[in-house]
Design an enzyme around this catalytic site. Structure first.
Site, PDB file in Angstrom:
ATOM      1  N   HIS A  14      -1.215   4.221 -17.261  1.00 35.40           N
ATOM      2  CA  HIS A  14      -1.261   3.169 -16.232  1.00 35.40           C
ATOM      3  C   HIS A  14      -2.718   2.902 -15.886  1.00 35.40           C
ATOM      4  O   HIS A  14      -3.303   3.574 -15.033  1.00 35.40           O
ATOM      5  CB  HIS A  14      -0.456   3.620 -15.008  1.00 35.40           C
ATOM      6  CG  HIS A  14      -0.405   2.618 -13.893  1.00 35.40           C
ATOM      7  ND1 HIS A  14       0.551   2.673 -12.902  1.00 35.40           N
ATOM      8  CD2 HIS A  14      -1.165   1.538 -13.604  1.00 35.40           C
ATOM      9  CE1 HIS A  14       0.374   1.677 -12.052  1.00 35.40           C
ATOM     10  NE2 HIS A  14      -0.688   0.978 -12.455  1.00 35.40           N
ATOM     11  N   HIS A  16      -5.400  -0.568 -15.717  1.00 33.72           N
ATOM     12  CA  HIS A  16      -5.693  -2.002 -15.889  1.00 33.72           C
ATOM     13  C   HIS A  16      -7.121  -2.088 -16.410  1.00 33.72           C
ATOM     14  O   HIS A  16      -8.047  -1.658 -15.704  1.00 33.72           O
ATOM     15  CB  HIS A  16      -5.569  -2.738 -14.556  1.00 33.72           C
ATOM     16  CG  HIS A  16      -4.229  -2.565 -13.924  1.00 33.72           C
ATOM     17  ND1 HIS A  16      -3.205  -3.476 -14.082  1.00 33.72           N
ATOM     18  CD2 HIS A  16      -3.725  -1.555 -13.154  1.00 33.72           C
ATOM     19  CE1 HIS A  16      -2.137  -3.038 -13.424  1.00 33.72           C
ATOM     20  NE2 HIS A  16      -2.420  -1.886 -12.861  1.00 33.72           N
ATOM     21  N   HIS A 194       5.395  -2.709 -12.297  1.00 30.41           N
ATOM     22  CA  HIS A 194       4.984  -2.088 -11.047  1.00 30.41           C
ATOM     23  C   HIS A 194       6.121  -2.302 -10.049  1.00 30.41           C
ATOM     24  O   HIS A 194       6.596  -3.440  -9.886  1.00 30.41           O
ATOM     25  CB  HIS A 194       3.729  -2.764 -10.497  1.00 30.41           C
ATOM     26  CG  HIS A 194       2.451  -2.391 -11.196  1.00 30.41           C
ATOM     27  ND1 HIS A 194       2.282  -2.484 -12.541  1.00 30.41           N
ATOM     28  CD2 HIS A 194       1.276  -1.926 -10.688  1.00 30.41           C
ATOM     29  CE1 HIS A 194       1.051  -2.082 -12.842  1.00 30.41           C
ATOM     30  NE2 HIS A 194       0.419  -1.742 -11.744  1.00 30.41           N
ATOM     31  N   GLU A 197       5.354   0.403  -5.112  1.00 28.55           N
ATOM     32  CA  GLU A 197       3.977   0.784  -4.731  1.00 28.55           C
ATOM     33  C   GLU A 197       3.856   0.453  -3.234  1.00 28.55           C
ATOM     34  O   GLU A 197       3.793   1.353  -2.409  1.00 28.55           O
ATOM     35  CB  GLU A 197       2.961   0.002  -5.571  1.00 28.55           C
ATOM     36  CG  GLU A 197       1.506   0.285  -5.218  1.00 28.55           C
ATOM     37  CD  GLU A 197       0.513  -0.617  -5.975  1.00 28.55           C
ATOM     38  OE1 GLU A 197       0.920  -1.664  -6.527  1.00 28.55           O
ATOM     39  OE2 GLU A 197      -0.688  -0.274  -5.991  1.00 28.55           O
ATOM     40  N   ASP A 275      -5.174   3.873 -12.708  1.00 29.69           N
ATOM     41  CA  ASP A 275      -4.898   2.512 -12.231  1.00 29.69           C
ATOM     42  C   ASP A 275      -6.115   1.590 -12.393  1.00 29.69           C
ATOM     43  O   ASP A 275      -6.186   0.830 -13.359  1.00 29.69           O
ATOM     44  CB  ASP A 275      -4.411   2.563 -10.776  1.00 29.69           C
ATOM     45  CG  ASP A 275      -3.565   1.364 -10.367  1.00 29.69           C
ATOM     46  OD1 ASP A 275      -3.249   0.533 -11.228  1.00 29.69           O
ATOM     47  OD2 ASP A 275      -3.206   1.272  -9.174  1.00 29.69           O
TER      48      ASP A 275
HETATM   49  N1  ADE Z   1      -3.366  -4.938 -10.675  1.00 20.44           N
HETATM   50  C1  ADE Z   1      -4.345  -4.051 -10.813  1.00 20.44           C
HETATM   51  N2  ADE Z   1      -4.094  -2.951 -10.087  1.00 20.44           N
HETATM   52  C2  ADE Z   1      -2.892  -3.142  -9.496  1.00 20.44           C
HETATM   53  C3  ADE Z   1      -2.077  -2.365  -8.647  1.00 20.44           C
HETATM   54  N3  ADE Z   1      -2.433  -1.145  -8.215  1.00 20.44           N
HETATM   55  N4  ADE Z   1      -0.925  -2.900  -8.209  1.00 20.44           N
HETATM   56  C4  ADE Z   1      -0.565  -4.113  -8.600  1.00 20.44           C
HETATM   57  N5  ADE Z   1      -1.292  -4.883  -9.408  1.00 20.44           N
HETATM   58  C5  ADE Z   1      -2.451  -4.403  -9.856  1.00 20.44           C
HETATM   59 ZN    ZN Z   2      -1.410  -0.696 -11.559  1.00 20.20          ZN
END
Ligand code: ADE
Ligand code: ZN
Length: 339
Positions: A14, A16, A194, A197, A275
């Protein structure tokens, strides 16, 4: 403990890639491409990284990504991340990219994919880090926009290993994307999303029932629903948890309140991930350190988290078996017994 974490083979599921853009590279690329940023220097960028929720982070994250324009920019971004992976003993990565963040600014899809992929291929040769690439739809945009992105991606689908869903969760439930995810599954692409969260446990159920996800990204709000907890423990549907992200974005007010070890002990397939490490104060080893030093995680628990990531990954069975053996023999060197 710190030496143990440094040498433990780890997988990141996970991440980005746009969230690994360090302020130094952001500034260098801004200058290279003539893109003005609203901060005078690197120190001011870092000072701006005080978030009170997901959206306050996303506003800066999309702004930072505006410096990424050429294929070389995407290469440089991904390469810098892979160098950090090699230093942290990360042996396999499954990373997200957000094409809409770039195509909306006129950057061609092929430019984004080409730069990221070239770095991943170079990293595999240089560091032996295997990889998968997950194209993520932005959920604050419409499903129609996601369909248009899928159409743009069509010539490149053999180079993309799965589909994700990210960006602002509240008010953008998984069900909004049920049709486009069904199409992705028809195309043979595994999907993740996702969920849970900032959003409720019901969004996790939606991702499971309506999107048929292979993993949940985050998912920590599952604790609010005992039936869901039981389902996740029984099925071992993985959660890719991001502890430093969760504390920075105030999902938990401090690390000592994080629920990841409780979920681990209830039999869920939880994994540890960074993340958006450039924004949240650390890469994967920093997340493992936080668990050890602020949550009291044992070596046994850290090994099980790494083994869970092997189980949750999209590696072949042969590669999973090899990495499982590697982690188990590393654990044995430290006298950690795993059943
Ligand atoms: N895009 C990048 N990081 C994210 C996150 N923690 N939650 C949702 N979208 C994201
Ligand atoms: Zn994320």
């Amino acid at each position: 403990m710190d030496n143990f974490i440094a040498g433990l083979p780890k997988l990141e599921l996970h991440l980005h890639i746009e969230g690994s853009l360090e302020p130094e590279l952001m500034f260098a690329l801004g200058q290279r491409n003539g893109v003005a940023l609203p901060w005078p220097d690197v120190a001011s960028v870092r000072a701006a990284y005080e978030f009170d929720c997901l959206q306050s982070f996303l506003d800066l994250y999309y702004l930072g990504a505006s410096v990424l324009i050429t294929e070389q920019d995407f290469f440089d971004l991904t390469w810098a991340y892979l160098e950090r992976c090699a230093a942290d003993k990360v042996v396999h990565v499954e990373i997200f990219f957000d094409p809409q963040t770039h195509t909306a600014r006129g950057v061609p899809f092929a430019t984004v994919l080409g730069g990221i992929e070239r770095a991943l291929q170079t990293g595999e040769k240089a560091f032996g880090i295997s990889w998968r690439l997950i194209m993520s739809f932005l959920r604050h945009l419409s499903e129609e926009d996601a369909f248009a992105t899928l159409a743009q991606a069509t010539p490149f689908l053999s180079r993309i290993h799965g589909i994700g869903l990210d960006s602002g969760e509240r008010g953008n439930p998984p069900s909004k994307f049920a049709r486009v995810f069904a199409r992705c599954r028809e195309l043979g692409l595994p999907v993740v999303a996702h969920a849970g969260e900032e959003g409720p446990a019901d969004y996790i159920w939606q991702a499971i029932r309506e999107l048929e996800v292979r993993r949940i990204d985050h998912g920590v709000r599952c604790v609010d629903d005992p039936d869901l907890l039981r389902y996740l423990a029984d099925t071992r549907l993985p959660l890719t948890v991001c502890p430093l992200s969760n504390t920075r974005l105030k999902v938990f007010d401090k690390m000592a309140h994080h629920n990841v070890l409780a979920l681990l002990e209830q039999g869920l397939c939880v994994t540890i991930n960074s993340d958006d490490p450039a924004y949240f104060g650390g890469y994967i080893n920093a997340n493992f350190h936080a668990l050890a030093h602020e949550l009291g995680a044992s070596m046994n628990q850290l090994c099980r988290l790494s083994l869970n990531a092997v189980e949750a990954s999209w590696l072949s069975l042969a590669d999973k078996a090899r990495l499982t053996r590697e982690i188990r023999s590393y654990a044995a060197c430290y006298g950690v017994s795993l059943h």
